[in-house]
Design an enzyme around this catalytic site. Sequence first.
Site, PDB file in Angstrom:
ATOM      1  N   LYS A  54       0.867  -1.184   0.000  1.00  0.00           N
ATOM      2  CA  LYS A  54       0.000   0.000   0.000  1.00  0.00           C
ATOM      3  C   LYS A  54       0.899   1.227   0.000  1.00  0.00           C
ATOM      4  CE  LYS A  54      -3.923   1.828   2.733  1.00  0.00           C
ATOM      5  NZ  LYS A  54      -4.725   1.611   3.955  1.00  0.00           N
ATOM      6  N   SER A  63      -9.543   1.432   3.030  1.00  0.00           N
ATOM      7  CA  SER A  63      -8.719   2.232   2.152  1.00  0.00           C
ATOM      8  C   SER A  63      -7.648   1.427   1.408  1.00  0.00           C
ATOM      9  CB  SER A  63      -8.022   3.329   2.955  1.00  0.00           C
ATOM     10  OG  SER A  63      -7.175   2.739   3.931  1.00  0.00           O
ATOM     11  N   SER A  83      -9.620  -0.871   7.316  1.00  0.00           N
ATOM     12  CA  SER A  83      -9.068  -0.657   5.973  1.00  0.00           C
ATOM     13  C   SER A  83      -8.325  -1.830   5.366  1.00  0.00           C
ATOM     14  CB  SER A  83      -8.144   0.565   5.972  1.00  0.00           C
ATOM     15  OG  SER A  83      -8.923   1.732   5.956  1.00  0.00           O
TER      16      SER A  83
END
Lengths: 487, 98, 484
Positions: free
Chosen positions: A80, A155, A179
């Site tokens: 990420k 996310s 997330s």
Amino acid sequence: MPELYYKSAADLSRLLASGEISARELIQSVIDRTQNVEEKVHAFLRFDPEAALAKAAQCDERRSAGKSLGPLDGIPVALKDLICESGQGLTCGSRILEKYVSPYDATCVAKLKENGTILWGRMNMDEFAMGSSTENSGYQNTANPWDVSRIPGGSSGGSAAAVAAGETIAALGSDTGGSIRQPASLCGVVGLKPSYGLVSRYGLAAFASSLDQIGPITRTVEDSALLLQAIAGYDTLDSTSYQADIPDYTASLNSAPKPWKLGLPKEYFEEGLDPQIRQLVEKVIDFYKSEGCQIIEVSLPHTNLALPVYYVLAPAEASSNLARYDGVRYSHRSKQANDHVGLYFKSRGEGFGPEVKRRIILGTYVLSSGYYDAYYLRAQKVRTLIRNDFLEAFKQVDALITPVSPTAAFKIGERSGDPLSMYLSDIYTLSVNLAGLPGISVPCGFNSDKMPVGVQLIGQPYREAELLSIAHLYDSVHRFGMEHPVL
Amino acid sequence: MPGKTEIDIDYVADLARIELTEEEKEQFSAQLVEILNHFKSLREVDVSGIEPTAHPFPLYNVWGEDVVEPGFTTEEALANAPAQRENQIVVPKIVEDA
Amino acid sequence: MEYEAVIGLEVHVQLKTDSKMFTRAASRFGEPPNSLTNPVVMGLPGTLPVMNKAAIELSIQTGLLFGCRIAEVCKWDRKNYFYPDQPKNYQISQYDQPICIGGEVEIELPGPARNIMGEHRMVQLTRIHLEEDVGKLTHFENESLVDFNRAGIPLLEIVTEPDLHSAEEVSAFLHAIRLHMVYVGLSDCDMEKGQMRCDANVSVRPVGSDTLGTRTEMKNLNSIAGSRDSVAFEIQRQSRLLEKGGQVVQETRRWNAEQGYTVALRSKEEAHDYRYFPDPDLMPVKISPAMLDRLAREIPERPYDRQRRFLEDYGLPFSTASVLCLDRQLADFFEEAVSAHDKPLEIGNLVANDLLRELSSSAGQGGGKMSKLLIKPGQIAELVKLVEDGVISKQIAQDIFPEMFHTGRTPSLIVEEKGLRQSTDAAEIESVCARVIAENPKPVEEFRTGNQKAINALKGGVMKATRGKANPAMVDQILRKLLA
Ligand SMILES: [Mg+2]
Ligand SMILES: [Zn+2]
């Protein structure tokens, strides 16, 4: 060998070890797959096939010299884009860091390198991890591989979508209120949020410091254990890091199943839960019953307070954590400023997207003079009540079973105008962060739209080994994470 | 906690040093008031005698010994700087705002 | 109307650690810009603070030194404000749980003369808290430059009660802070290097009133003289303003050191809203009784206590005692010498004058440090004893001191080697005296016509001719005999 890109890390590890495949073949398979499907998925912010191939060649050399770095040597892992990797860009999904290059490795990245993983790509995300759909990225929307008109969750949407689409074997995400678990659930893969402090936060761009945790997104629970083994552990660079030895997560996975006591928090099965999801979660419960587990209804009475507590604490911490993006030392600098105050206003006004601005404003407000006691301090106290609820429940049960998300993946754009309804998609995951517990999202089937659904298992603090073996009992039989979307 | 929630958006944006457009100000004020109103349950819960949780599993005295470790060269320190001169970061004129 | 001033100070002092407060980048002064940083100092994304144990210990010792109550538990808060010298745009500081609470600092006001001690009194402290320093800005016409070397150095903020009442007391307070902290080795307190900075809050009120007047604040005063002068200026300005029926405006004023006046900053004077909250990246500090005991044992006798003892027990003059007690190692050196030979006045003179003179003249070559001294206390004691026993004259003692200082050789060795033993051979002295009298008719004539002082010139001649070795008492006696 076909479809290497869809195998589990554990299977690939065995194939690499036996010499049936090379790390170069594996990464080539992942590169080809990515080049085929990425224009539909948009999971990556950046990737570099040349560099990955070169790293894979090194893995193969090591292995042929008898110097393999272990089970993850040669396994592609995507990050990420808020986890620092030396010499790589780090945007956090934000335009404000468009040109920033990290000069150092996050502790978890250094550990992955020591384990020989091939760091493969930087994944799209909601800007500074604020969001549940990856629609708040400053760069692009990521699609759900199971239906590209739908969101992948967020996310860590890019990480989850890439694992689901076969564009990587595993990925790291971060989880502040769900997330990792929510996008894993919406994309049909496994997402683990470890106990607070188990994985060092050093090198994770902070959203809400007291809630953030890095964790793996994988296709199986076994892979989750493999990745966690590599990244967990005390770090002197993170003062909040958990100070204890790390058990062997993979070894304990296959120890004989115990007649666990599993709790169903009744507040998690009330109105608002999609009936199809309820049915799928009930089938999971039936499975555990059939395995001899005892199912006990428990109560977490302060559950309805988790959302307000979270949306006070997380924005408050974020408002302070994101103050450093000011245009002075490294982030976007506006060309419109005449003086240093203008530099701040313009650079931040231009660089941050609407959701980040909204949360910074909310967080600044709840900390501002006259409101601290009413909001922040009060939320910290209610947080204690929420944590105590869990600790109380764990006197009766070993783990809890809940849904991950009240609905399956919704359409892109469907909720983007209404922040509150978006915030509600995290109601089953937030409390786990507030209480600092480990939680894992395991795929448990599909709804009538053929969209994946996950079940959440919540464990006791720092008892990831037990949580993983409970999850593995289900996952090793069902393996929903190994099913593939048609792309 | 105030009975009726109002947000002085200009004051808060000023503290946060974020330039907002008029539309953003209106939209955010309305949304934040809605969010804060949704939080009224937070006001109603009895927290007397409850300790705040700053960290879910608190530890004390997590510190390091006073031993210097290598850091950045000047070049590394300034590698991402938007403007630099004489090995320092350039910022526009500082206006005294005490 | 008579006015009295009420002054409170916030003094920032950098602690003397090797590394920074929340990361292990080096903490030093005078390095090239931006050469003492790392990812944490620059506030890069993903970085986290880790406390410096030594800084906590030095803070506790500061608290013990000033009689503060040491908190059992203290924690870290973020003070949020934007400024280009601050990498994270929040400063890690302590808000409602400082490490030291209360306390008092003994100050010494200037005496009527250099050799007369001035009044002492205690100034009450509110608290002392620990925080991190910010970077350094250099201002130009249209831009400023930022150097982050200083950012993150451990910084103590010592906050007084509004317990000071004159510019002289402000100066005495800053001297006392510096004296104590340098003495114990907690800080170098070099104001020119920014290691100690002062903010002053000043108000005046009619004598006898017990309500506080409106105060003004002067920030970042960077010398003791500047602090004293700006406070003096502000007291006078406010008093005159009130006399003329005006009102003091609560504001921040800047001290113009070159021109010697304060001027209001054009500020909108909004209340600062720092949005303090506990720093979630750091754990609290718990100070155990064992740790407190250990640190307390390292706190030496305080310098003013020692000065009192030197005055009383050794009968030293104030001018000597005050010089010796400025420096812990110097005072230790003195006492060690005295313990070897109980002649405090003579030893005090040699240490406070000769030793300090040699130290300062070799400071340029890096030899000017007490810790690197070659000369030993016992050698000074020995030197005094040599004079006392008549082995050498006071003059010879003075003459060989530099060699003792530079080589660390014992005085008796130097005296032997150079043949500097005092001569008490009456015949030899008498023959030199006779020669000097013969060669100097003028002073001889003057002495004989009643100018007693003229004998000094003859004595000097004899001492010169004997290279200082002749016993001065014998020279005097023989000269008088020959001239009679
Ligand atoms: Mg202050
Ligand atoms: Zn301060």
